[in-house]
Design an enzyme around this catalytic site. Structure first.
Site, PDB file in Angstrom:
ATOM      1  CG  ASP A 152       1.753  -1.317   3.470  1.00 17.17           C
ATOM      2  OD1 ASP A 152       0.966  -0.912   4.225  1.00 17.17           O
ATOM      3  OD2 ASP A 152       1.280  -2.014   2.525  1.00 17.17           O
ATOM      4  CG  HIS A 184      -1.698  -1.139   1.364  1.00 11.78           C
ATOM      5  ND1 HIS A 184      -1.523  -2.181   2.239  1.00 11.78           N
ATOM      6  CD2 HIS A 184      -3.045  -1.233   1.107  1.00 11.78           C
ATOM      7  CE1 HIS A 184      -2.462  -3.083   2.232  1.00 11.78           C
ATOM      8  NE2 HIS A 184      -3.377  -2.407   1.543  1.00 11.78           N
TER       9      HIS A 184
END
Ligand code: GCO
Ligand code: MN
Length: 387
Positions: free
Chosen positions: A59, A56
């Protein structure tokens, strides 16, 4: 781990970096594992033999990072990718953690929230292009509802379509070699999510302006949460050329999203998914989207185990496919040709007349052998290693 089950690059294993960053927090308890950064996760995955990683935006780059901080992180990530060879195989936008998305992102009532979600997704597409990522996932974590009196699902689907169409145009405009992939899920975190199954996703895709740019990545756990058969779900996407990625894990039927390791539950079902991918030469990544049991204090046994299990499954698929008795039993069932099969292949007046004119003998047809008990037993014997 047995040596021969070590991952090979050709297995194309990928892990969500969020899977190894997962710290074991659940609705009832706090973290049981120390924090690791996205970059540490990528480094660790490379060391353990993964071909790729999925990410993501947040992340890797914290939600509130400055442009300078983001540049530094991306530069370091590229260094890691270059020195280890690990690839950024799929990316996705986190449109579910921040409270701004508490009632959806692309399906929010609020056009400003939808626009913010699209802006965040465009930024992710830029990052994906920069990292040579070819598949961008759309998992609608908050795209759903609990209160049906508050949201009309027709409106919600129209908003979703508008946003996906917008992102496709953006990809075309920028000439990015990126495909979008919708990840269905029936519920969790929302009470009910839009596009709950593969079939819903496939039907929705056909209504888009550029359906060829959008596919789906079913997840084993999500299929089982819906009480459906993963082999059939993945097959439906594959059969129409829409299997852009796969998310693999273990899950008991009908429960909360357990996201267990490959093989931790549903061994026979995931065996058939593995068989499907092998039988039809699926060329994408085998992405693990799961997390270590909360009882683990570090994530690497989990990582090794998932890849080892998949390799063992491939071995069992090969064993079944080359099993002489299995082939003998299956052969006459699947390869039935003849004038009726040919006539069924295409409607013509002559073929319709052929089907009408044939002298059917239903009582005889009804007693032709279907040795399914035996076939299923052979599958079990292969899986249990006694053949
Ligand atoms: C889940 C989903 C997510 C998505 C991820 C990438 O939590 O149920 O599987 O992990 O896969 O957000 O799209
Ligand atoms: Mn997933």
């Amino acid at each position: 781990m047995a040596k021969s089950y070590k991952p090979r690059k050709s297995d194309k294993f990928a892990f969500g970096v969020w899977c190894v960053m997962n710290r074991g927090r659940d609705p009832f308890g706090v973290e049981t594992r120390p924090a690791i950064t996205g970059l540490e996760a990528v480094r660790g995955l490379a060391k353990h033999g993964a071909y790729g990683f999925e990410y993501h935006d947040n992340d890797l780059i914290p939600f509130d990072a400055t442009a300078g901080e983001a540049r530094k992180i991306v530069a370091e990530l590229k260094r890691i990718m270059k020195s280890t060879g690990i690839r950024a195989t799929a990316g996705t936008t986190n449109l579910f953690t921040h409270p701004v998305f508490r009632d959806g992102a692309f399906t929010s009532h609020d056009p400003e929230v939808r626009a913010f979600a699209v802006q965040k997704a465009m930024n992710l597409l830029d990052l994906a292009a920069d990292l040579d990522t070819r598949v961008v996932l759309l998992w609608g974590g908050r795209e759903g509802a609990e209160v049906d009196g508050a949201k009309d699902p027709v409106d919600a689907l129209q908003h979703l379509r508008e946003c996906v169409n917008f992102l496709c145009e953006y990809i075309i405009d920028r000439r990015y070699p990126i495909l979008l992939s919708i990840e269905p899920k029936p519920n969790e975190p929302r009470g009910d999510m839009y596009l709950p199954t593969t079939g819903h996703a496939l039907a929705f895709i056909e209504t888009l302006e550029h359906p060829f740019m959008v596919g789906t990545n079913p997840e084993f756990a999500h299929v089982k949460m819906a009480g459906l058969n993963p082999y059939h779900e993945y097959a439906q996407a594959l059969e129409v050329g829409k299997l852009f990625d796969v998310h693999m894990n273990g899950q008991k039927v009908g429960r909360f999203d357990q996201d267990m390791s490959i093989g931790a539950d549903g061994l026979k079902e995931i065996f058939f998914v593995c068989k499907l991918l092998k039988d039809y030469a699926y060329a994408g990544t085998v992405a693990v989207d799961a997390h270590p049991f909360r009882t683990e204090i570090e994530p690497w046994d989990f990582v090794d185990r998932c890849m080892c299990s998949w390799r063992m499954l491939i071995e069992k698929v090969d064993a079944l496919n080359s099993d002489r008795e299995y082939r003998q039993l299956l052969g006459p069932l699947v390869a039935q040709k003849g004038p009726l099969a040919a006539a069924l292949g295409q409607y013509t007046a002559a073929n319709a007349a052929k089907l009408r004119g044939h002298a059917y003998r239903p009582d005889k047809m009804a007693v032709r052998p279907l040795p399914y008990e035996r076939i299923d037993q052979i599958v079990n014997e292969v899986l249990m290693g006694v053949r």
